[in-house]
Design an enzyme around this catalytic site. Sequence first.
Site, PDB file in Angstrom:
ATOM      1  N   GLY A  22       0.832  -1.206   0.000  1.00 35.01           N
ATOM      2  CA  GLY A  22       0.000   0.000   0.000  1.00 35.01           C
ATOM      3  C   GLY A  22       0.864   1.252   0.000  1.00 35.01           C
ATOM      4  N   GLN A  23       0.209   2.397  -0.084  1.00 34.19           N
ATOM      5  CA  GLN A  23       0.943   3.680  -0.157  1.00 34.19           C
ATOM      6  C   GLN A  23       1.806   3.900   1.083  1.00 34.19           C
ATOM      7  OE1 GLN A  23      -1.165   7.035  -2.283  1.00 34.19           O
ATOM      8  NE2 GLN A  23      -2.819   6.276  -0.998  1.00 34.19           N
ATOM      9  N   ASP A  48      -3.166 -12.976   4.810  1.00 31.55           N
ATOM     10  CA  ASP A  48      -4.473 -12.371   4.519  1.00 31.55           C
ATOM     11  C   ASP A  48      -5.131 -12.018   5.848  1.00 31.55           C
ATOM     12  OD1 ASP A  48      -7.157 -11.841   3.970  1.00 31.55           O
ATOM     13  OD2 ASP A  48      -7.099 -13.082   2.164  1.00 31.55           O
ATOM     14  N   THR A  74      -9.501  -0.281   2.154  1.00 31.89           N
ATOM     15  CA  THR A  74      -9.601   1.163   1.898  1.00 31.89           C
ATOM     16  C   THR A  74     -10.537   1.518   0.736  1.00 31.89           C
ATOM     17  OG1 THR A  74      -7.606   0.996   0.543  1.00 31.89           O
ATOM     18  CG2 THR A  74      -7.313   1.749   2.819  1.00 31.89           C
ATOM     19  N   TYR A 112      -3.140   2.976  11.725  1.00 28.65           N
ATOM     20  CA  TYR A 112      -3.626   4.187  11.055  1.00 28.65           C
ATOM     21  C   TYR A 112      -5.142   4.231  11.037  1.00 28.65           C
ATOM     22  CZ  TYR A 112       1.199   4.271   9.742  1.00 28.65           C
ATOM     23  OH  TYR A 112       2.575   4.282   9.816  1.00 28.65           O
ATOM     24  N   ASP A 115     -10.124  10.358   9.095  1.00 28.41           N
ATOM     25  CA  ASP A 115     -11.120  11.430   9.296  1.00 28.41           C
ATOM     26  C   ASP A 115     -12.548  10.897   9.154  1.00 28.41           C
ATOM     27  OD1 ASP A 115      -9.838  11.148   6.622  1.00 28.41           O
ATOM     28  OD2 ASP A 115     -11.540  12.347   5.953  1.00 28.41           O
ATOM     29  N   TYR A 141     -16.980   1.999   5.886  1.00 34.11           N
ATOM     30  CA  TYR A 141     -15.530   2.133   6.088  1.00 34.11           C
ATOM     31  C   TYR A 141     -15.254   2.867   7.393  1.00 34.11           C
ATOM     32  CZ  TYR A 141     -10.826   4.156   5.389  1.00 34.11           C
ATOM     33  OH  TYR A 141      -9.525   4.570   5.550  1.00 34.11           O
ATOM     34  N   LYS A 145     -13.372   1.364  10.735  1.00 35.34           N
ATOM     35  CA  LYS A 145     -12.134   1.971  11.241  1.00 35.34           C
ATOM     36  C   LYS A 145     -12.327   2.440  12.684  1.00 35.34           C
ATOM     37  CE  LYS A 145      -8.755   2.666   9.199  1.00 35.34           C
ATOM     38  NZ  LYS A 145      -7.541   1.828   9.001  1.00 35.34           N
ATOM     39  N   TRP A 181      -6.711  12.101   3.392  1.00 42.72           N
ATOM     40  CA  TRP A 181      -6.362  12.415   1.998  1.00 42.72           C
ATOM     41  C   TRP A 181      -4.901  12.046   1.680  1.00 42.72           C
ATOM     42  CZ3 TRP A 181      -8.929  17.724   0.391  1.00 42.72           C
ATOM     43  CH2 TRP A 181     -10.259  17.728   0.801  1.00 42.72           C
TER      44      TRP A 181
HETATM   45  N1  NAP Z   1      -5.561   6.665   1.565  1.00 41.20           N
HETATM   46  C1  NAP Z   1      -6.147   7.623   2.313  1.00 41.20           C
HETATM   47  O1  NAP Z   1      -6.581   8.672   1.807  1.00 41.20           O
HETATM   48  C2  NAP Z   1      -6.271   7.441   3.804  1.00 41.20           C
HETATM   49  C3  NAP Z   1      -6.886   8.444   4.547  1.00 41.20           C
HETATM   50  C4  NAP Z   1      -7.012   8.270   5.933  1.00 41.20           C
HETATM   51  C5  NAP Z   1      -6.526   7.132   6.540  1.00 41.20           C
HETATM   52  N2  NAP Z   1      -5.946   6.162   5.786  1.00 41.20           N
HETATM   53  C6  NAP Z   1      -5.472   4.943   6.451  1.00 41.20           C
HETATM   54  O2  NAP Z   1      -4.072   4.842   6.240  1.00 41.20           O
HETATM   55  C7  NAP Z   1      -3.702   3.461   6.176  1.00 41.20           C
HETATM   56  C8  NAP Z   1      -2.883   3.203   4.931  1.00 41.20           C
HETATM   57  O3  NAP Z   1      -3.634   3.614   3.793  1.00 41.20           O
HETATM   58  P1  NAP Z   1      -3.055   3.488   2.318  1.00 41.20           P
HETATM   59  O4  NAP Z   1      -3.474   4.713   1.576  1.00 41.20           O
HETATM   60  O5  NAP Z   1      -1.610   3.118   2.342  1.00 41.20           O
HETATM   61  O6  NAP Z   1      -3.924   2.266   1.786  1.00 41.20           O
HETATM   62  P2  NAP Z   1      -3.704   1.368   0.481  1.00 41.20           P
HETATM   63  O7  NAP Z   1      -2.729   1.999  -0.424  1.00 41.20           O
HETATM   64  O8  NAP Z   1      -5.065   1.033  -0.016  1.00 41.20           O
HETATM   65  O9  NAP Z   1      -3.032   0.059   1.094  1.00 41.20           O
HETATM   66  C9  NAP Z   1      -3.736  -0.816   1.896  1.00 41.20           C
HETATM   67  C10 NAP Z   1      -3.019  -2.132   1.852  1.00 41.20           C
HETATM   68  O10 NAP Z   1      -3.787  -3.057   2.656  1.00 41.20           O
HETATM   69  C11 NAP Z   1      -3.710  -4.313   2.013  1.00 41.20           C
HETATM   70  N3  NAP Z   1      -4.823  -5.193   2.332  1.00 41.20           N
HETATM   71  C12 NAP Z   1      -6.127  -5.009   2.017  1.00 41.20           C
HETATM   72  N4  NAP Z   1      -6.830  -6.106   2.382  1.00 41.20           N
HETATM   73  C13 NAP Z   1      -5.948  -6.971   2.921  1.00 41.20           C
HETATM   74  C14 NAP Z   1      -6.060  -8.286   3.457  1.00 41.20           C
HETATM   75  N5  NAP Z   1      -7.224  -8.926   3.507  1.00 41.20           N
HETATM   76  N6  NAP Z   1      -4.948  -8.876   3.940  1.00 41.20           N
HETATM   77  C15 NAP Z   1      -3.762  -8.246   3.898  1.00 41.20           C
HETATM   78  N7  NAP Z   1      -3.578  -7.018   3.369  1.00 41.20           N
HETATM   79  C16 NAP Z   1      -4.663  -6.392   2.894  1.00 41.20           C
HETATM   80  C17 NAP Z   1      -3.742  -4.000   0.536  1.00 41.20           C
HETATM   81  O11 NAP Z   1      -3.208  -5.103  -0.148  1.00 41.20           O
HETATM   82  P3  NAP Z   1      -3.223  -5.224  -1.748  1.00 41.20           P
HETATM   83  O12 NAP Z   1      -2.115  -4.316  -2.199  1.00 41.20           O
HETATM   84  O13 NAP Z   1      -2.971  -6.662  -1.989  1.00 41.20           O
HETATM   85  O14 NAP Z   1      -4.575  -4.755  -2.177  1.00 41.20           O
HETATM   86  C18 NAP Z   1      -2.903  -2.741   0.446  1.00 41.20           C
HETATM   87  O15 NAP Z   1      -1.565  -3.014   0.140  1.00 41.20           O
HETATM   88  C19 NAP Z   1      -4.998   2.678   6.272  1.00 41.20           C
HETATM   89  O16 NAP Z   1      -5.204   2.288   7.609  1.00 41.20           O
HETATM   90  C20 NAP Z   1      -6.066   3.683   5.888  1.00 41.20           C
HETATM   91  O17 NAP Z   1      -7.325   3.370   6.483  1.00 41.20           O
HETATM   92  C21 NAP Z   1      -5.792   6.286   4.442  1.00 41.20           C
END
Ligand code: NAP
Length: 330
Positions: A22-23, A48, A74, A112, A115, A141, A145, A181
């Site tokens: 993920g990011q 998983d 996400t 993590y 909002d 979602y 969370k 974001w």
């Molecule tokens: N993105 C935003 O705007 C945002 C905003 C606020 C908070 N957050 C929080 O910040 C954190 C990181 O977000 P991010 O943007 O890095 O998210 P992301 O890019 O969507 O990455 C999430 C990762 O979780 C993995 N995942 C999903 N389902 C899974 C499962 N069943 N088993 C194992 N891994 C799994 C995904 O794997 P795959 O690569 O295989 O799909 C992905 O690599 C999260 O907690 C999110 O809720 C994000």
Amino acid sequence: MSSSSFDLLDHSHPILVFGRDGQVGKALQVCLSDLKVPVVYLGRADCDLTDQVALNEILSRHQPQLIINAAAYTAVDKAEAEREQAFAINTQAPALMARYISQVPHGVLIHYSTDYVFADTKKTPYFETDITGPIDQLSIYGQTKLAGEEAIKEAFNLADDSGRRRGQEAFSRYFILRTSWVYGDGNNFIRTILRLAAERDQLKVVADQVGAPTSAQWLAEVSLEVAQSRVESGIYHVVPDGETSWHGLAVFAIETAASYGEGVEVKSENILPITTQEYPVAAKRPLNSYLSNQKLKKVLTEMAYTTPYPRWQDQVEQYVKDYVATALKS
Ligand SMILES: NC(=O)c1ccc[n+]([C@@H]2O[C@H](COP(=O)([O-])OP(=O)(O)OC[C@H]3O[C@@H](n4cnc5c(N)ncnc54)[C@H](OP(=O)(O)O)[C@@H]3O)[C@@H](O)[C@H]2O)c1
């Protein structure tokens, strides 16, 4: 301040990072590679998070002292139809991680959150102490969370109570880092908008939702600072200074890309502001996503963290320059 401290350079236990692909997971890899510490990065194929048996087995096998959980369900709109799966990944998996690490002397869990745990009860920035929800106004979602946050707090409260009864001093700690974001190496709003800006001569972007765009790289850096600190367990809002709307972010990102000579078709005046109602989606989004960063700033100062606190504009400018320009060229 807590008396407990975690030494990142202690090599006797590996650091476990969930969400490798993920990011935020990718940003953590960049930060941790500099430190030359043993880290196990886990993607979905390695563990998983809907499989509690597999997760337990991973924890027992690696016996981490620091877990960074950057994995999450996400897909905000898809979650409306996949409640069970979102709940398993965003609530049950972090609960299990918390139960494990709360029993480890000096253990630390970085998790993590978002909002989306707030549902427009305020028009001003939310503090960590503000009441979340109301639950029935949150997206699925957001609900999963929020339940993840509650489960982590509960696991640590139980462990603290039993630790105190045993006279234990090496308390474990948790940090729930709420952010908004996020953009990094992955799919995100800025990348989408720049792709569209190269293809179209007019764009319509929501202008009545406000928040702070947050760099995944900076979020990862702050996470590691907090993990090594002596700061107390709790929720921290990790966002840069300032706020904007999605429309404001789109205009800024496109103008920045254009100033670096990228292929941008759309002119600023043709990026049209629209309302949330004019852009229907499955999941309810908060209009106010603005999180106060006062608490974080205070602890960073106490930690003698000397890097200047960023504004969202500086981070987005750097991002557009570094990542997106490369992506657009390839
Ligand atoms: N993105 C935003 O705007 C945002 C905003 C606020 C908070 N957050 C929080 O910040 C954190 C990181 O977000 P991010 O943007 O890095 O998210 P992301 O890019 O969507 O990455 C999430 C990762 O979780 C993995 N995942 C999903 N389902 C899974 C499962 N069943 N088993 C194992 N891994 C799994 C995904 O794997 P795959 O690569 O295989 O799909 C992905 O690599 C999260 O907690 C999110 O809720 C994000």
